[in-house]
Scaffold this motif. Structure first.
Motif, mmCIF file in Angstrom:
data_model
loop_
_atom_site.group_PDB
_atom_site.id
_atom_site.type_symbol
_atom_site.label_atom_id
_atom_site.label_comp_id
_atom_site.label_asym_id
_atom_site.label_seq_id
_atom_site.Cartn_x
_atom_site.Cartn_y
_atom_site.Cartn_z
ATOM 1 N N ILE A 115 0.803 -1.218 0.000
ATOM 2 C CA ILE A 115 0.000 0.000 0.000
ATOM 3 C C ILE A 115 0.840 1.274 0.000
ATOM 4 O O ILE A 115 0.293 2.368 -0.164
ATOM 5 N N THR A 116 2.165 1.170 0.159
ATOM 6 C CA THR A 116 3.028 2.353 0.183
ATOM 7 C C THR A 116 3.519 2.655 -1.226
ATOM 8 O O THR A 116 4.144 1.788 -1.855
ATOM 9 N N PRO A 117 3.287 3.860 -1.783
ATOM 10 C CA PRO A 117 3.757 4.186 -3.136
ATOM 11 C C PRO A 117 5.278 4.147 -3.215
ATOM 12 O O PRO A 117 5.981 4.624 -2.319
ATOM 13 N N ASP A 118 5.789 3.605 -4.292
ATOM 14 C CA ASP A 118 7.226 3.551 -4.539
ATOM 15 C C ASP A 118 7.436 3.141 -5.991
ATOM 16 O O ASP A 118 6.471 2.990 -6.744
ATOM 17 N N PHE A 119 8.676 2.951 -6.398
ATOM 18 C CA PHE A 119 8.976 2.569 -7.772
ATOM 19 C C PHE A 119 8.508 1.137 -8.045
ATOM 20 O O PHE A 119 8.450 0.309 -7.127
ATOM 21 N N PRO A 120 8.165 0.829 -9.304
ATOM 22 C CA PRO A 120 7.798 -0.560 -9.637
ATOM 23 C C PRO A 120 8.941 -1.524 -9.350
ATOM 24 O O PRO A 120 10.120 -1.184 -9.517
ATOM 25 N N PHE A 121 8.577 -2.718 -8.911
ATOM 26 C CA PHE A 121 9.514 -3.793 -8.610
ATOM 27 C C PHE A 121 10.496 -3.421 -7.495
ATOM 28 O O PHE A 121 11.599 -3.936 -7.439
ATOM 29 N N LYS A 122 10.093 -2.500 -6.614
ATOM 30 C CA LYS A 122 10.925 -2.235 -5.440
ATOM 31 C C LYS A 122 10.776 -3.375 -4.438
ATOM 32 O O LYS A 122 11.743 -3.780 -3.788
#
Length: 330
Positions: A9-16
């Motif tokens: 649920i936390t926004p971040d870069f894809p595949f982090k």
């Protein structure tokens, strides 16, 4: 169910944060022509825990070294993840031990540098596949249809690499929700937007679904397998979005202006027919309409509601996020 983890649920870069699993085996041939020998290969799946983007790799065996090389290819193309979730497969555990052993045997400067850049492996408990439901669902979407559309065909390693890449593009093109609430906007958000910033497209090719297999060359046969995968998967994906159970209370109704997927039988791969509802028609004795006029980019069509699948609007998305915050597993 427990609450969703922060990686979901936390926004971040894809595949982090990714989950990985293996599937197979798939039988391939070592070369073309007569005298070819059958071999096994496997599908290695990486899925982004935040945006559900998929990355598929072909693996020659289930050894630790094969998975480490697959992980190197994944990192080279998608970037290095901060953490990887998987089950307790021996190849996954061996790869995690190998990477940690490398950092432990190097000098202090390298260890301090990799302390911030190291990949953290998280293993689910034994005999608990429901802890990895998100990557188990990805394996099901890919393997279930690949095994059935391939049938008794034996591809080469290069051909199955191409097939996996095309299947990956099909799965990453699936609609998630509308991009805006404008009645003139027919675009939807897909996992491909998080990868390349725009929808994924396929190269044009003639329809080969009804062609006889012995009359096709190897490249045409591979294209036919991809088209069969697309037909089966997009129909079943729409059916999953339209799951109906026995109802006893009135649920959310289709509204004018909603963005909907139109179930069509002859769409080329990676093409989704979408439109906005302009009018609801033919209400029954209960006052609920059964037919709708849908405005698309090529005209207005009249379709029964059983052929329409509404995508989530803003209110539904907020409600779903609220429900997800109180339940779900990794």
């Amino acid at each position: 169910m427990g609450k969703l983890p922060s990686q979901r649920i936390t926004p971040d870069f894809p595949f982090k944060s990714v989950g990985t699993d293996m599937a197979g085996p798939f039988y391939i041939v070592n070369r073309k022509g007569r005298g070819a020998r059958l071999m096994k290969c496997y599908l290695c799946l990486f899925i982004c825990l935040r945006f559900k983007c998929l990355h598929l790799e072909a693996v020659s065996d289930l050894s630790k070294d094969a998975f480490i090389m697959t992980l190197h290819r994944f990192v080279s193309r998608r970037g290095k993840p901060a953490e990887i979730y998987s089950d307790n497969g021996r190849n996954f555990v061996g790869a995690a031990r190998e990477l940690s052993k490398f950092t432990d045997t190097q000098n202090i400067a390298l260890t301090e540098f990799t302390a911030q850049q190291n990949i953290k492996f998280n293993f689910t408990p034994s005999y608990s596949p429901h802890f990895g439901g998100i990557w188990e669902a990805g394996v099901k979407s890919a393997k279930y249809h690949i095994k059935r559309v391939m049938g008794n065909s034996h591809l080469t390693f290069e051909e199955i690499l191409t097939l996996f890449a095309q299947v990956e593009a099909i799965l990453n093109s699936r609609p998630l929700c509308p991009l805006s609430t404008s009645p003139d906007d027919f675009l939807f958000l897909s996992p491909g937007h998080f990868l390349i910033g725009r929808p994924l497209n396929a190269l044009p090719a003639r329809a080969l679904e009804n062609e006889k297999e012995p009359q096709l060359k190897r490249y045409a046969r591979l294209e036919q397998i991809k088209q069969h995968f697309w037909l089966r998967w997009q129909k079943e994906y729409i059916c999953e979005l339209q799951i109906r159970t026995k109802w006893k209370t009135n649920k959310a109704k289709l509204k004018v202006g909603d963005l909907v997927l139109i179930s069509e039988d002859s769409l080329p791969p990676l093409c989704w027919s979408t439109g906005r509802v302009t009018r609801l028609l033919y209400p029954g004795p209960d006052g609920i309409p059964r037919v709708a006029d849908v405005q698309t980019t090529v005209g207005c069509y009249r379709r029964p509601l059983v052929r329409l699948c509404p995508l989530l609007d803003d209110e539904d998305t907020e409600l779903k996020n609220l429900d997800s915050s109180t339940g779900g597993v990794c």
